[in-house]
Design a protein around this motif. Structure first.
Motif, PDB file in Angstrom:
ATOM      1  N   GLN A 308       0.816  -1.214   0.000  1.00 51.96           N
ATOM      2  CA  GLN A 308       0.000   0.000   0.000  1.00 51.96           C
ATOM      3  C   GLN A 308       0.854   1.270   0.000  1.00 51.96           C
ATOM      4  N   THR A 309       1.961   1.229   0.741  1.00 54.10           N
ATOM      5  CA  THR A 309       2.809   2.426   0.855  1.00 54.10           C
ATOM      6  C   THR A 309       3.342   2.852  -0.506  1.00 54.10           C
ATOM      7  N   ILE A 310       3.862   1.910  -1.267  1.00 51.82           N
ATOM      8  CA  ILE A 310       4.425   2.263  -2.576  1.00 51.82           C
ATOM      9  C   ILE A 310       3.332   2.691  -3.547  1.00 51.82           C
ATOM     10  N   GLU A 312       0.585   4.274  -2.685  1.00 52.04           N
ATOM     11  CA  GLU A 312       0.167   5.630  -2.301  1.00 52.04           C
ATOM     12  C   GLU A 312       1.095   6.673  -2.901  1.00 52.04           C
ATOM     13  N   ASN A 313       2.356   6.334  -3.016  1.00 43.94           N
ATOM     14  CA  ASN A 313       3.323   7.278  -3.571  1.00 43.94           C
ATOM     15  C   ASN A 313       3.453   7.177  -5.092  1.00 43.94           C
ATOM     16  N   PHE A 314       3.184   5.979  -5.630  1.00 43.04           N
ATOM     17  CA  PHE A 314       3.265   5.774  -7.078  1.00 43.04           C
ATOM     18  C   PHE A 314       1.997   5.055  -7.557  1.00 43.04           C
ATOM     19  N   GLU A 388       9.673   5.048 -12.773  1.00 44.72           N
ATOM     20  CA  GLU A 388       8.493   4.181 -12.838  1.00 44.72           C
ATOM     21  C   GLU A 388       8.511   3.339 -14.116  1.00 44.72           C
ATOM     22  N   LYS A 446       9.633  -1.702  -5.625  1.00 48.35           N
ATOM     23  CA  LYS A 446      10.049  -1.234  -4.287  1.00 48.35           C
ATOM     24  C   LYS A 446      11.551  -1.034  -4.248  1.00 48.35           C
ATOM     25  N   LEU A 449      12.395   2.059  -6.776  1.00 47.40           N
ATOM     26  CA  LEU A 449      11.823   3.353  -6.377  1.00 47.40           C
ATOM     27  C   LEU A 449      12.157   3.729  -4.936  1.00 47.40           C
ATOM     28  N   PHE A 451      11.189   2.285  -1.835  1.00 45.26           N
ATOM     29  CA  PHE A 451      10.206   2.194  -0.754  1.00 45.26           C
ATOM     30  C   PHE A 451      10.175   0.774  -0.217  1.00 45.26           C
TER      31      PHE A 451
END
Length: 451
Positions: A308-310, A312-314, A388, A446, A449, A451
């Protein structure tokens, strides 16, 4: 032989004659029909109407037509026939076909039918064939063949061949045995016709002959006949005694049945089902693999939720999840299909490591080509950042290589364990590649990028 198109008008005409019990009109209408045409007509009628025709027409035609019918439909017709009526049909069949029909009946009905077969030798041959597994040479073979003894003279051999040939639909080969019935070789018709009448068969027969044992697996029989382009092959028991022969039509039927089973298994259908089978049977055949696919989908969803964290940012990474899953599934199915085909045809060469390296190289080339296209499209159409786009491209290459390895490795391992490798294709490979593909995709994203 009459050729005809099975039109609605013709079927209605037949149904009307059956309803009116107009036997003479039906007999005249279907006179000289080929058994394949009769079988096609039977499929268009209901069970009672088809049974009516089976009882009406000559067993010489209906016995052949019965073998052309779908198994379930034939079973329903047989249920409407008495043991004596079934026996009349079996009397006209070759022993291998008759044994297949008998095997479909209940044990008590089997005994009654066999007792009603007039030809005792024919009945004994059928009973003998029932001893063998249907997927072995013994289960495929027919007892009808032409055999001669090496001690006979050419003139005596011709007389005996004429007598034997009356019970054989098609004479593919003439087999030579010793006085104990052991296979010695084969006899060329040309050599037989050109040899002096007083010469002995031992002087003119060909000792080299391909044969199989009664316990040889049907797949191996098919492989041998394909390799040596044989129309028929003799079958011997453990003592070398000639007990039957397998013809090419039997092998074609076996290959067709196996191909249908493998096709259904590859599509995620675990049982032999027909399009018009009942709802419960269809559900029971399909549901297990659908459940496996559902579990795989839940696994992929669980993996996505763990990143989820990655996301949210990408967030644009989520757009390419279907691409990753579809590509992984397609590559896995392609690789496994090639391997399964090679295993089935016995054309797969080399050890597992060599095969995996070969597939890895091929996957790398394909992956680079696909990744390059996706990298450009993702950057200029979906406006992803350079990192990305690079993450998506590298992930695609990795997923394609991984999917190719899974699609290659699993069928080979299953085959070595004695499990049909066809179970590895379709939903199994697709689901496993979906899960591992998504995991690989997000792990690489991850890592790149940060994260």
């Amino acid at each position: 032989m009459m050729q005809f198109q099975l039109t609605d008008e013709f079927i209605e005409q037949v149904e009307q004659h059956i309803a009116d019990d107009n036997r003479n009109a039906l007999t005249e209408l279907l006179h000289d029909f080929h058994f394949a045409d009769v079988a096609e007509l039977l499929h268009e009628l209901d069970t009672e109407e088809a049974t009516y025709l089976i009882k009406l027409l000559d067993s010489e035609i209906t016995s052949e037509a019965l073998m052309e019918l779908d198994d379930d439909f034939r079973e329903r017709i047989l249920d409407n026939l008495s043991p004596s009526e079934i026996a009349d049909e079996l009397d006209e069949m070759d022993t291998d076909d008759a044994a297949d029909i008998i095997a479909e009946l209940d044990d008590d009905v089997q005994k009654q039918v066999i007792d009603h077969i007039e030809d005792e030798e024919h009945a004994a041959d059928i009973v003998d064939l029932l001893r063998y597994d249907e997927d072995t040479a013994g289960g495929l073979m027919a007892k009808e063949l032409v055999r001669v003894k090496e001690t006979w003279t050419v003139a005596g051999c011709v007389r005996e061949m004429r007598r034997q040939a009356e019970n054989v639909t098609r004479v593919h080969s003439i087999y030579v045995t010793d006085k104990e019935g052991k296979l010695k070789g084969r006899l060329s018709l040309k050599d037989l016709l050109t040899a002096p009448g007083k010469a002995h068969i031992s002087e003119v027969y060909i000792p080299k002959v391909d044969y199989v044992n009664v316990h040889t697996e049907a797949e191996d029989v098919a492989r041998i006949m394909q390799k040596y382009d044989l129309e028929a092959i003799p079958v011997v028991d453990d003592n070398g005694v000639l007990v039957g022969r397998i013809t090419i039509d039997d092998i074609v039927d076996f290959i067709k049945e196996e191909a249908e089973k493998d096709y259904q298994m590859a599509a995620g259908i675990s049982q032999d089902v027909e399009a018009d089978d009942g709802l419960f049977k269809q559900t029971r055949a399909r549901l297990p693999w659908l459940m496996i696919g559902m579990l795989g989908g839940l696994g992929a969803a669980s993996i996505i939720s763990g990143f989820q964290t990655i996301l949210e940012n990408f967030p644009k990474l989520l757009i390419f999840v279907p691409l990753i899953q579809a590509t992984a599934g397609n590559v896995g199915v392609q690789s496994s299909a090639i391997v399964v085909q090679g295993l089935a045809n016995d054309t797969l060469r080399g050890n597992i490591l060599t095969r995996l390296l070969r597939e890895s190289g091929l996957a790398l080339v394909n992956g680079l080509a696909i990744a390059l296209v996706v990298l450009v499209i993702s950057h200029f159409l979906f406006f992803t950042t350079y990192l990305e786009s690079i993450s998506i491209g590298i992930a695609l290459i990795s997923v394609i290589i991984l999917a190719a390895l899974i699609g290659t490795f699993i069928p080979i391992i299953l085959d070595k364990k004695g499990i049909d490798p066809a179970v590895a294709t379709g939903p199994f490979i697709t689901t496993s590649n979906d899960v591992f593909g998504i995991l690989t995709y997000f792990l690489i994203a991850k890592l790149i990028l940060g994260f």
